[in-house]
Design a protein around this motif. Structure first.
Motif, short mmCIF file in Angstrom:
data_model
loop_
_atom_site.label_atom_id
_atom_site.label_comp_id
_atom_site.label_asym_id
_atom_site.label_seq_id
_atom_site.Cartn_x
_atom_site.Cartn_y
_atom_site.Cartn_z
N GLU A 1 2.76 1.86 -9.08
CA GLU A 1 3.70 1.01 -9.82
C GLU A 1 3.78 -0.35 -9.14
N MET A 2 3.58 -1.41 -9.90
CA MET A 2 3.57 -2.75 -9.31
C MET A 2 4.00 -3.78 -10.33
N SER A 3 4.28 -4.97 -9.84
CA SER A 3 4.52 -6.13 -10.69
C SER A 3 3.87 -7.34 -10.04
N LEU A 4 3.65 -8.36 -10.83
CA LEU A 4 3.04 -9.59 -10.32
C LEU A 4 4.12 -10.45 -9.70
N ILE B 1 7.76 -3.56 -1.59
CA ILE B 1 7.14 -4.46 -0.62
C ILE B 1 6.30 -5.47 -1.39
N VAL B 2 6.18 -6.67 -0.81
CA VAL B 2 5.32 -7.69 -1.39
C VAL B 2 4.05 -7.76 -0.55
N ILE B 3 2.92 -7.63 -1.22
CA ILE B 3 1.61 -7.61 -0.55
C ILE B 3 0.84 -8.88 -0.90
N GLY B 4 0.29 -9.50 0.12
CA GLY B 4 -0.47 -10.72 -0.09
C GLY B 4 -1.91 -10.46 -0.52
N GLY C 1 -2.38 -15.36 -4.40
CA GLY C 1 -1.22 -14.76 -5.03
C GLY C 1 -0.70 -13.54 -4.28
N SER C 2 0.26 -12.86 -4.89
CA SER C 2 0.88 -11.69 -4.26
C SER C 2 1.39 -10.72 -5.31
N LEU C 3 1.59 -9.46 -4.89
CA LEU C 3 2.03 -8.37 -5.76
C LEU C 3 3.22 -7.66 -5.15
N ARG C 4 4.10 -7.16 -5.99
CA ARG C 4 5.21 -6.33 -5.52
C ARG C 4 4.92 -4.88 -5.86
N LEU C 5 4.86 -4.01 -4.84
CA LEU C 5 4.57 -2.60 -5.02
C LEU C 5 5.85 -1.78 -4.87
N THR C 6 6.04 -0.80 -5.76
CA THR C 6 7.23 0.05 -5.68
C THR C 6 6.91 1.54 -5.52
#
Length: 303
Positions: A240-243, A263-266, A270-275
């Protein structure tokens, strides 16, 4: 009464079939679908959903391994269909079948864009803002026939493939009835072959990702969830993630931010938010449970 033979296999095809069966002006003479296949770890022989729908409505079902036999040609010819309707059948129709009656295919793209096996996923992979369903007269090529009508829809930027499938299935169902009932009013239009693009069948390997471009990775997530999913070389699945951002340069997989829920991953860009994540051979879990187990901190890498 419009007499048709219907050819299709997956959910997309079965939903269109259900719509046709509900219409008093349509008479489905028979249904052609792919042979039953072993499914799951126990390899249980399972019928295509289109077969299940047909049999529950007392429609005769045929499941030839291919359509080239004289027997199959005779079966179809003897039924004297007005039209043959094809939706995600899984086989190319040979000329001897195409010559029996007008064969109308419902392809889930704005042709000539995305000819081939995975047009819905491809539209998400490319970040398209628009897609649709094209009704075309089939010929011996792969999605190369003359266009009868195209129905278009917008794609919200966060739409997942399952929702897009549902939307396009609804569009295809309505378009099928429109074309069948008004067939003689349509003027077939040749496709521009020079503008054509193609897409291939999705495989498990397509889900392997690296943290290079956040927008491209997010579009893969939209296109490949739930199958084949997106996962790292280590086997860690990103469930599960969002931009978060399409801007910024980072170390691939670097933990930029941490909270109890995400968490936000680089990425290189850009970067992604993973849940939610799923480690190899373990159950899916929220990201905090994974971080606690791995003792990851800000500036560490998830890779």
């Amino acid at each position: 009464m419009i007499n048709i033979i219907y050819m299709g296999t997956p959910d997309y095809a079965s939903t269109i079939l259900e719509k046709l069966l509900q219409d008093d002006d349509i008479n489905v003479l028979s249904v052609y679908t792919q042979p039953d296949k072993p499914v799951g770890r126990k390899k249980i022989l399972t019928a295509p959903i289109t077969k299940v729908v047909a049999l529950s409505n007392n429609i005769k079902v045929y499941q030839p391994s291919n359509l080239r036999s004289d027997e199959t040609q005779k079966e179809i010819k003897d039924l004297k269909p007005d039209y043959i309707v094809v939706a995600a059948y899984g086989q190319i129709l040979p000329k001897n079948i195409l010559d029996i009656a007008p064969c109308i295919n419902l392809h889930a793209s704005i042709l000539p864009q995305y000819r081939g096996a995975s047009p819905i996923q491809q539209s998400l992979l490319n970040g398209d803002r628009e897609t649709g369903v094209t009704a075309m007269l089939m010929d011996v090529g792969l999605d190369t026939g003359d266009i009868l009508k195209t129905s278009k829809i917008n794609i919200p930027k966060d739409m997942m493939v399952a929702t897009l499938f549902e939307e396009l299935t609804r569009v295809a169902s309505d378009l099928t009835l429109d074309v069948l009932k008004n067939f003689k009013t349509f003027i077939p239009k040749k496709q521009d072959d020079e503008a054509a693009t193609h897409c291939s069948k999705i495989s498990k390997e397509n889900g392997l990702i690296v943290f290079d471009d956040a927008l491209n990775l997010y579009n893969k997530y939209r296109a490949f969830t739930p199958w084949p999913g997106v996962y790292l070389e280590s086997g860690l699945k990103l469930k599960e993630m969002s931009l978060e951002s399409i801007e910024g340069e980072h170390t691939q997989g670097e933990v930029l931010e941490m909270s109890k829920k995400s968490i936000v991953i680089g990425c290189s860009k850009g970067s992604l938010r993973l849940t939610r994540l799923q480690p190899p051979s373990k159950k899916e879990m929220d990201v905090s449970s994974y971080l606690n187990g791995k003792r990851l901190e800000r500036a560490d890498t998830l890779v």
